[in-house]
Design a protein around this motif. Sequence first.
Motif, PDB file in Angstrom:
ATOM      1  N   ARG A  88       0.801  -1.230   0.000  1.00  0.00           N
ATOM      2  CA  ARG A  88       0.000   0.000   0.000  1.00  0.00           C
ATOM      3  C   ARG A  88       0.832   1.278   0.000  1.00  0.00           C
ATOM      4  NH1 ARG A  88      -4.923  -0.872  -1.635  1.00  0.00           N
ATOM      5  NH2 ARG A  88      -5.604   1.057  -0.614  1.00  0.00           N
ATOM      6  N   LYS A  91      -0.004   3.962  -2.268  1.00  0.00           N
ATOM      7  CA  LYS A  91      -1.281   4.634  -1.967  1.00  0.00           C
ATOM      8  C   LYS A  91      -1.106   5.604  -0.803  1.00  0.00           C
ATOM      9  CE  LYS A  91      -3.772   1.959  -4.735  1.00  0.00           C
ATOM     10  NZ  LYS A  91      -4.617   2.442  -5.812  1.00  0.00           N
ATOM     11  N   THR A 129     -20.769  -3.013   6.205  1.00  0.00           N
ATOM     12  CA  THR A 129     -20.369  -3.794   5.024  1.00  0.00           C
ATOM     13  C   THR A 129     -19.046  -3.270   4.468  1.00  0.00           C
ATOM     14  OG1 THR A 129     -22.665  -4.245   4.485  1.00  0.00           O
ATOM     15  CG2 THR A 129     -21.105  -4.446   2.682  1.00  0.00           C
ATOM     16  N   GLY A 130     -18.927  -1.963   4.374  1.00  0.00           N
ATOM     17  CA  GLY A 130     -17.704  -1.367   3.831  1.00  0.00           C
ATOM     18  C   GLY A 130     -16.487  -1.764   4.657  1.00  0.00           C
ATOM     19  N   ARG A 134     -13.483  -4.017   2.980  1.00  0.00           N
ATOM     20  CA  ARG A 134     -12.284  -3.275   2.581  1.00  0.00           C
ATOM     21  C   ARG A 134     -10.984  -4.068   2.786  1.00  0.00           C
ATOM     22  NH1 ARG A 134     -14.054   1.247   4.636  1.00  0.00           N
ATOM     23  NH2 ARG A 134     -15.252   1.900   2.827  1.00  0.00           N
ATOM     24  N   LEU A 137     -10.749  -6.276  -0.163  1.00  0.00           N
ATOM     25  CA  LEU A 137     -10.507  -5.548  -1.411  1.00  0.00           C
ATOM     26  C   LEU A 137      -9.044  -5.109  -1.494  1.00  0.00           C
ATOM     27  CD1 LEU A 137     -13.742  -3.337  -1.477  1.00  0.00           C
ATOM     28  CD2 LEU A 137     -13.243  -5.300  -2.938  1.00  0.00           C
ATOM     29  N   VAL A 149     -15.617  -7.434  -7.240  1.00  0.00           N
ATOM     30  CA  VAL A 149     -16.224  -8.198  -6.139  1.00  0.00           C
ATOM     31  C   VAL A 149     -17.675  -7.758  -6.031  1.00  0.00           C
ATOM     32  CG1 VAL A 149     -16.247  -8.433  -3.625  1.00  0.00           C
ATOM     33  CG2 VAL A 149     -14.082  -8.560  -4.868  1.00  0.00           C
ATOM     34  N   ALA A 174     -25.766  -5.709  -2.369  1.00  0.00           N
ATOM     35  CA  ALA A 174     -25.051  -5.214  -1.185  1.00  0.00           C
ATOM     36  C   ALA A 174     -23.721  -4.514  -1.429  1.00  0.00           C
ATOM     37  CB  ALA A 174     -24.825  -6.356  -0.199  1.00  0.00           C
ATOM     38  N   VAL A 175     -23.127  -4.601  -2.608  1.00  0.00           N
ATOM     39  CA  VAL A 175     -21.748  -4.079  -2.710  1.00  0.00           C
ATOM     40  C   VAL A 175     -21.596  -2.902  -3.678  1.00  0.00           C
ATOM     41  CG1 VAL A 175     -19.345  -4.658  -3.254  1.00  0.00           C
ATOM     42  CG2 VAL A 175     -20.744  -6.305  -2.003  1.00  0.00           C
ATOM     43  N   ASN A 176     -21.904  -3.094  -4.960  1.00  0.00           N
ATOM     44  CA  ASN A 176     -21.541  -2.077  -5.970  1.00  0.00           C
ATOM     45  C   ASN A 176     -22.669  -1.078  -6.201  1.00  0.00           C
ATOM     46  OD1 ASN A 176     -18.857  -3.095  -7.207  1.00  0.00           O
ATOM     47  ND2 ASN A 176     -20.125  -4.919  -7.004  1.00  0.00           N
ATOM     48  N   ASN A 280     -30.925  -3.671  -3.600  1.00  0.00           N
ATOM     49  CA  ASN A 280     -31.122  -3.670  -2.149  1.00  0.00           C
ATOM     50  C   ASN A 280     -32.595  -3.513  -1.797  1.00  0.00           C
ATOM     51  OD1 ASN A 280     -30.949  -2.150   0.707  1.00  0.00           O
ATOM     52  ND2 ASN A 280     -29.178  -3.469   0.433  1.00  0.00           N
TER      53      ASN A 280
HETATM   54  N1  ACO Z   1     -14.559  -4.940  -6.501  1.00  0.00           N
HETATM   55  C1  ACO Z   1     -13.227  -4.905  -6.598  1.00  0.00           C
HETATM   56  N2  ACO Z   1     -12.473  -3.917  -6.098  1.00  0.00           N
HETATM   57  C2  ACO Z   1     -13.115  -2.894  -5.491  1.00  0.00           C
HETATM   58  C3  ACO Z   1     -14.510  -2.854  -5.352  1.00  0.00           C
HETATM   59  C4  ACO Z   1     -15.255  -3.943  -5.895  1.00  0.00           C
HETATM   60  N3  ACO Z   1     -16.569  -4.013  -5.817  1.00  0.00           N
HETATM   61  N4  ACO Z   1     -14.853  -1.725  -4.689  1.00  0.00           N
HETATM   62  C5  ACO Z   1     -13.699  -1.084  -4.397  1.00  0.00           C
HETATM   63  N5  ACO Z   1     -12.661  -1.778  -4.889  1.00  0.00           N
HETATM   64  C6  ACO Z   1     -11.243  -1.493  -4.757  1.00  0.00           C
HETATM   65  C7  ACO Z   1     -10.900  -0.050  -4.877  1.00  0.00           C
HETATM   66  O1  ACO Z   1     -10.644   0.263  -6.219  1.00  0.00           O
HETATM   67  C8  ACO Z   1      -9.670   0.045  -4.004  1.00  0.00           C
HETATM   68  O2  ACO Z   1      -8.555  -0.405  -4.668  1.00  0.00           O
HETATM   69  P1  ACO Z   1      -7.118   0.193  -4.305  1.00  0.00           P
HETATM   70  O3  ACO Z   1      -7.220   0.844  -2.951  1.00  0.00           O
HETATM   71  O4  ACO Z   1      -6.207  -0.975  -4.308  1.00  0.00           O
HETATM   72  O5  ACO Z   1      -6.886   1.191  -5.364  1.00  0.00           O
HETATM   73  C9  ACO Z   1      -9.911  -0.949  -2.895  1.00  0.00           C
HETATM   74  O6  ACO Z   1     -10.880  -1.845  -3.426  1.00  0.00           O
HETATM   75  C10 ACO Z   1     -10.407  -0.358  -1.616  1.00  0.00           C
HETATM   76  O7  ACO Z   1     -11.286   0.629  -1.941  1.00  0.00           O
HETATM   77  P2  ACO Z   1     -11.842   1.694  -0.930  1.00  0.00           P
HETATM   78  O8  ACO Z   1     -11.789   3.002  -1.622  1.00  0.00           O
HETATM   79  O9  ACO Z   1     -11.178   1.584   0.399  1.00  0.00           O
HETATM   80  O10 ACO Z   1     -13.249   1.170  -0.781  1.00  0.00           O
HETATM   81  P3  ACO Z   1     -14.501   1.905  -1.315  1.00  0.00           P
HETATM   82  O11 ACO Z   1     -14.644   3.146  -0.564  1.00  0.00           O
HETATM   83  O12 ACO Z   1     -14.538   1.916  -2.806  1.00  0.00           O
HETATM   84  O13 ACO Z   1     -15.607   0.949  -0.791  1.00  0.00           O
HETATM   85  C11 ACO Z   1     -17.230  -0.671  -0.739  1.00  0.00           C
HETATM   86  C12 ACO Z   1     -15.903  -0.284  -1.366  1.00  0.00           C
HETATM   87  C13 ACO Z   1     -17.010  -0.670   0.730  1.00  0.00           C
HETATM   88  C14 ACO Z   1     -17.652  -2.054  -1.134  1.00  0.00           C
HETATM   89  C15 ACO Z   1     -18.286   0.380  -1.179  1.00  0.00           C
HETATM   90  O14 ACO Z   1     -18.543   0.238  -2.546  1.00  0.00           O
HETATM   91  C16 ACO Z   1     -19.556   0.340  -0.395  1.00  0.00           C
HETATM   92  O15 ACO Z   1     -19.625   0.874   0.685  1.00  0.00           O
HETATM   93  N6  ACO Z   1     -20.609  -0.275  -0.995  1.00  0.00           N
HETATM   94  C17 ACO Z   1     -21.942  -0.262  -0.407  1.00  0.00           C
HETATM   95  C18 ACO Z   1     -22.030  -1.150   0.790  1.00  0.00           C
HETATM   96  C19 ACO Z   1     -23.362  -0.961   1.440  1.00  0.00           C
HETATM   97  O16 ACO Z   1     -23.540  -0.029   2.172  1.00  0.00           O
HETATM   98  N7  ACO Z   1     -24.291  -1.890   1.114  1.00  0.00           N
HETATM   99  C20 ACO Z   1     -25.651  -1.803   1.574  1.00  0.00           C
HETATM  100  C21 ACO Z   1     -25.845  -2.432   2.897  1.00  0.00           C
HETATM  101  S1  ACO Z   1     -25.628  -4.159   2.904  1.00  0.00           S
HETATM  102  C22 ACO Z   1     -27.204  -4.828   3.064  1.00  0.00           C
HETATM  103  O17 ACO Z   1     -28.185  -4.175   3.125  1.00  0.00           O
HETATM  104  C23 ACO Z   1     -27.285  -6.311   3.053  1.00  0.00           C
END
Ligand code: ACO
Length: 332
Positions: A88, A91, A129-130, A134, A137, A149, A174-176, A280
């Motif tokens: 890292r 970064k 979740t985040g 993380r 990730l 992911v 839940a994720v993207n 969601n």
């Molecule tokens: N797939 C692959 N890589 C990813 C993804 C992904 N989906 N998302 C982020 N990354 C990478 C980033 O590019 C970054 O790479 P690097 O740091 O090596 O350059 C690394 O992973 C870490 O990224 P962060 O910036 O720390 O994470 P980010 O702020 O992008 O958060 C997260 C990723 C946490 C998944 C975010 O997209 C998120 O919060 N999603 C929504 C989660 C949520 O609230 N869900 C709803 C509730 S769950 C429920 O109801 C069941």
Amino acid sequence: MALMESIKQKARSEKKRILLPEGTEERTVQAVAQIQSEGIADVTLLGKTDEIQAVARKFNVSLDGVTLVDPEKDKDFSDYVATYYEMRKDKGVTSEKAEAMMKDTKFYAAMMILKGRGDGMVAGAISTTGDTLRPGLQIIKMAKGISVVSSCFIMEVPNSNYGDHGMLIFGDCAVNPCPTAEQLAAIAVSSAQTAKSLCGMEPRVAMLSFSTKGSAKHELVDKVVEATRIVHEIAPELNVDGELQADAALVEKVGQLKSPGSPVAGKANVLIFPDLQAGNIGYKLVQRLAGAEAIGPICQGFKYPINDLSRGCSVEDVVSVVAITAVQAQNL
Ligand code: ACO
């Protein structure tokens, strides 16, 4: 819950090492007793050893056979700090920051998996979740050939003939937040793989929209059309169709009318939502209004499996998610 029983059975057939970084959390410690006694996985709890033991005493849980790891006292702590720093530093991570990150049990667990001391991890009973994803990730990253992911839910709708006798896969819920067409295609492929490997389904994937086969024109629809094209390109063997409205995906008569000859329309068992708002909201509506069992979110696409618990989870939920994670680890 016949499905969960068969997943637990599979987990028992080849025990995997599952790490639980929220090692002092009460439901997690109670779940460990059940996981051990049912032979579902070999577990490691991370955290301050005396605090873990105090929780175990409170609930009269035996920790025999459970590995306890306190990152700050672990033999590999400085090695992991150095590895995280190397990974890292570009970064902006300093060695001080790397040391602080490795004191976080979730980051430490992800590093243990990367270094071969575990096969998968489950957290989220006290983390968002985040914060749960993380470490994966950043440290574990994606499996070969996977560009993003994502997550899905196994939905079991009672007294329903939609999907496979009421069983459907919903992704990504839940994720993207806002997937591109390429990411949406990757979510579809991963969700189909999960349908096959965890549920034994033969996937029929519907790329959902508010339009069916050009019935509406909008850039949001274009994204789903493009994602469908990409799925055909990267997974030509997969039964996929889009863009489809939910009724065209699920209801035989509507499907035949709106997308005649489709191998998916009217009989889809994997529903891919165009973004996280739709996904969601969609799974929560089906869960509440139809009384469906929602198993998940099941994360997919990591090199080694990581799964996220709900903060409202029960002890039984922790046991189930550990079993799912163990089976995902077997399927790698
Ligand atoms: N797939 C692959 N890589 C990813 C993804 C992904 N989906 N998302 C982020 N990354 C990478 C980033 O590019 C970054 O790479 P690097 O740091 O090596 O350059 C690394 O992973 C870490 O990224 P962060 O910036 O720390 O994470 P980010 O702020 O992008 O958060 C997260 C990723 C946490 C998944 C975010 O997209 C998120 O919060 N999603 C929504 C989660 C949520 O609230 N869900 C709803 C509730 S769950 C429920 O109801 C069941």
